[in-house]
Design a protein around this motif. Structure first.
Motif, short mmCIF file in Angstrom:
data_model
loop_
_atom_site.label_atom_id
_atom_site.label_comp_id
_atom_site.label_asym_id
_atom_site.label_seq_id
_atom_site.Cartn_x
_atom_site.Cartn_y
_atom_site.Cartn_z
N VAL A 97 0.85 -1.18 0.00
CA VAL A 97 0.00 0.00 0.00
C VAL A 97 0.89 1.23 0.00
O VAL A 97 1.75 1.38 0.87
N ASP A 98 0.68 2.09 -0.98
CA ASP A 98 1.47 3.31 -1.08
C ASP A 98 0.59 4.47 -0.64
O ASP A 98 -0.17 5.02 -1.43
N GLU A 99 0.64 4.80 0.64
CA GLU A 99 -0.23 5.84 1.20
C GLU A 99 0.61 7.06 1.55
O GLU A 99 1.59 6.95 2.29
N PRO A 100 0.25 8.23 1.06
CA PRO A 100 1.04 9.43 1.36
C PRO A 100 0.82 9.88 2.80
O PRO A 100 -0.22 9.58 3.40
N PRO A 101 1.77 10.61 3.37
CA PRO A 101 1.57 11.12 4.73
C PRO A 101 0.48 12.18 4.76
O PRO A 101 0.26 12.89 3.78
N ARG A 102 -0.20 12.28 5.88
CA ARG A 102 -1.24 13.30 6.07
C ARG A 102 -0.69 14.35 7.02
O ARG A 102 -0.04 14.02 8.00
N ARG A 103 -0.98 15.59 6.71
CA ARG A 103 -0.43 16.71 7.49
C ARG A 103 -1.55 17.63 7.96
O ARG A 103 -2.52 17.85 7.24
N LEU A 104 -1.35 18.18 9.14
CA LEU A 104 -2.23 19.21 9.69
C LEU A 104 -1.33 20.24 10.35
O LEU A 104 -0.50 19.90 11.19
N THR A 105 -1.47 21.50 9.95
CA THR A 105 -0.65 22.58 10.49
C THR A 105 -1.55 23.56 11.21
O THR A 105 -2.56 24.01 10.65
N LEU A 106 -1.18 23.90 12.46
CA LEU A 106 -1.92 24.84 13.26
C LEU A 106 -1.08 26.09 13.48
O LEU A 106 0.12 25.98 13.74
N TYR A 107 -1.72 27.25 13.38
CA TYR A 107 -1.03 28.52 13.59
C TYR A 107 -1.66 29.21 14.80
O TYR A 107 -2.88 29.30 14.91
N PHE A 108 -0.81 29.72 15.68
CA PHE A 108 -1.25 30.39 16.90
C PHE A 108 -0.88 31.87 16.84
O PHE A 108 0.10 32.25 16.21
N LYS A 109 -1.67 32.68 17.53
CA LYS A 109 -1.30 34.07 17.83
C LYS A 109 -1.29 34.17 19.34
O LYS A 109 -2.34 34.11 19.98
N GLY A 110 -0.08 34.26 19.88
CA GLY A 110 0.06 34.23 21.34
C GLY A 110 -0.24 32.84 21.84
O GLY A 110 0.38 31.86 21.44
N ASP A 111 -1.28 32.74 22.70
CA ASP A 111 -1.66 31.44 23.26
C ASP A 111 -2.92 30.89 22.59
O ASP A 111 -3.36 29.81 22.91
N ALA A 112 -3.52 31.63 21.66
CA ALA A 112 -4.78 31.22 21.05
C ALA A 112 -4.57 30.70 19.64
O ALA A 112 -3.75 31.22 18.88
N LEU A 113 -5.37 29.71 19.27
CA LEU A 113 -5.33 29.15 17.92
C LEU A 113 -5.90 30.18 16.95
O LEU A 113 -7.01 30.69 17.15
N ASP A 114 -5.13 30.51 15.92
CA ASP A 114 -5.56 31.50 14.93
C ASP A 114 -6.25 30.81 13.76
O ASP A 114 -7.36 31.14 13.37
N ARG A 115 -5.56 29.81 13.14
CA ARG A 115 -6.11 29.09 12.00
C ARG A 115 -5.41 27.75 11.88
O ARG A 115 -4.39 27.51 12.52
N PHE A 116 -5.96 26.89 11.02
CA PHE A 116 -5.35 25.59 10.76
C PHE A 116 -5.63 25.20 9.33
O PHE A 116 -6.61 25.63 8.72
N GLU A 117 -4.74 24.39 8.76
CA GLU A 117 -4.88 23.91 7.39
C GLU A 117 -4.20 22.56 7.27
O GLU A 117 -3.31 22.23 8.04
N GLY A 118 -4.63 21.78 6.28
CA GLY A 118 -3.99 20.48 6.08
C GLY A 118 -4.78 19.59 5.15
O GLY A 118 -5.74 20.01 4.51
N ASP A 119 -4.36 18.35 5.10
CA ASP A 119 -4.99 17.34 4.26
C ASP A 119 -6.32 16.91 4.85
O ASP A 119 -6.52 17.00 6.07
N PRO A 120 -7.24 16.41 4.02
CA PRO A 120 -8.47 15.84 4.57
C PRO A 120 -8.13 14.60 5.40
O PRO A 120 -7.39 13.73 4.94
N MET A 121 -8.63 14.55 6.60
CA MET A 121 -8.33 13.45 7.52
C MET A 121 -9.43 12.39 7.47
O MET A 121 -10.60 12.72 7.27
N PRO A 122 -9.07 11.12 7.64
CA PRO A 122 -10.10 10.06 7.68
C PRO A 122 -10.81 10.08 9.03
O PRO A 122 -10.27 10.53 10.04
N SER A 123 -12.03 9.58 9.03
CA SER A 123 -12.74 9.43 10.30
C SER A 123 -12.11 8.27 11.06
O SER A 123 -11.35 7.48 10.51
N GLU A 124 -12.45 8.15 12.33
CA GLU A 124 -11.89 7.05 13.12
C GLU A 124 -12.32 5.70 12.55
O GLU A 124 -11.52 4.77 12.50
#
Length: 182
Positions: A97-124
């Motif tokens: 099985v050739d499965e690519p890695p999945r990525r999720l990147t989170l960006y913070f401003k100070g201590d609070a989450l500002d935004r996030f972006e990444g690949d579509p994630m599978p459900s559990e």
């Protein structure tokens, strides 16, 4: 005498060299055929943090770093040069099985989450189903004997059948637990 020895040595050396090279080609051909027929077992390797679709849906701008850590776990990559960025990377390596890695990147401003972006994630449920699924190329060995194989096996004398032991019948004598010399 020395010239006779040298004249015999050269052709025999050439013959030995040619035989050695021919043997290498033969061994290489055999090893390639064996490698094609027998594949080693490769362990499924899960690397990184699995982030499910349900977890991503719970992310909202304004969440604190500790809340995000409790929701997603410790990030796989957090850099001193990019303190306001967390990266979650997940890879599942399996044989066939050739499965690519999945990525999720989170960006913070100070201590609070500002935004996030990444690949579509599978459900559990999708992730659990993908772990249990066999690769399409996997061959299941035949576990039944053909009629010809059964006939060949019938030609051999069968081992005498043991009479079934009576249920609940205890042996008449038990062996001693300790040596008799005590």
């Amino acid at each position: 005498m020395a010239s006779l020895r040298n004249s015999l040595l050269r052709p025999s050396l050439v013959l030995v060299t040619c035989a050695a090279l021919a043997a290498c080609g033969t061994v290489d051909g055999v090893s390639q055929r064996i490698a094609g027929a027998v594949t080693p077992y490769k362990v499924e390797v899960v690397q990184g943090n699995f982030v499910s679709k349900e977890q991503v849906e719970l992310l909202k701008p304004g969440l604190g770093r500790q809340q995000v850590r409790e929701l997603l776990g410790t990030p796989l990559v957090s850099s001193l040069f990019h303190e306001d960025r967390w990266d979650y990377v997940f890879t599942l390596r399996r044989q066939g099985v050739d499965e690519p890695p999945r990525r999720l990147t989170l960006y913070f401003k100070g201590d609070a989450l500002d935004r996030f972006e990444g690949d579509p994630m599978p459900s559990e449920a999708e992730f659990v189903a993908s772990i249990g699924a066999k690769p399409k190329e996997a061959r299941t060995p035949v576990l039944e004997a053909s009629p010809e194989q059964l006939q060949r096996a019938a030609g051999k004398p069968a081992a005498p059948a043991q009479p079934p032991a009576a249920a609940g019948a205890a042996p008449a004598v038990y062996p001693p637990l300790e040596p008799a010399g005590r």
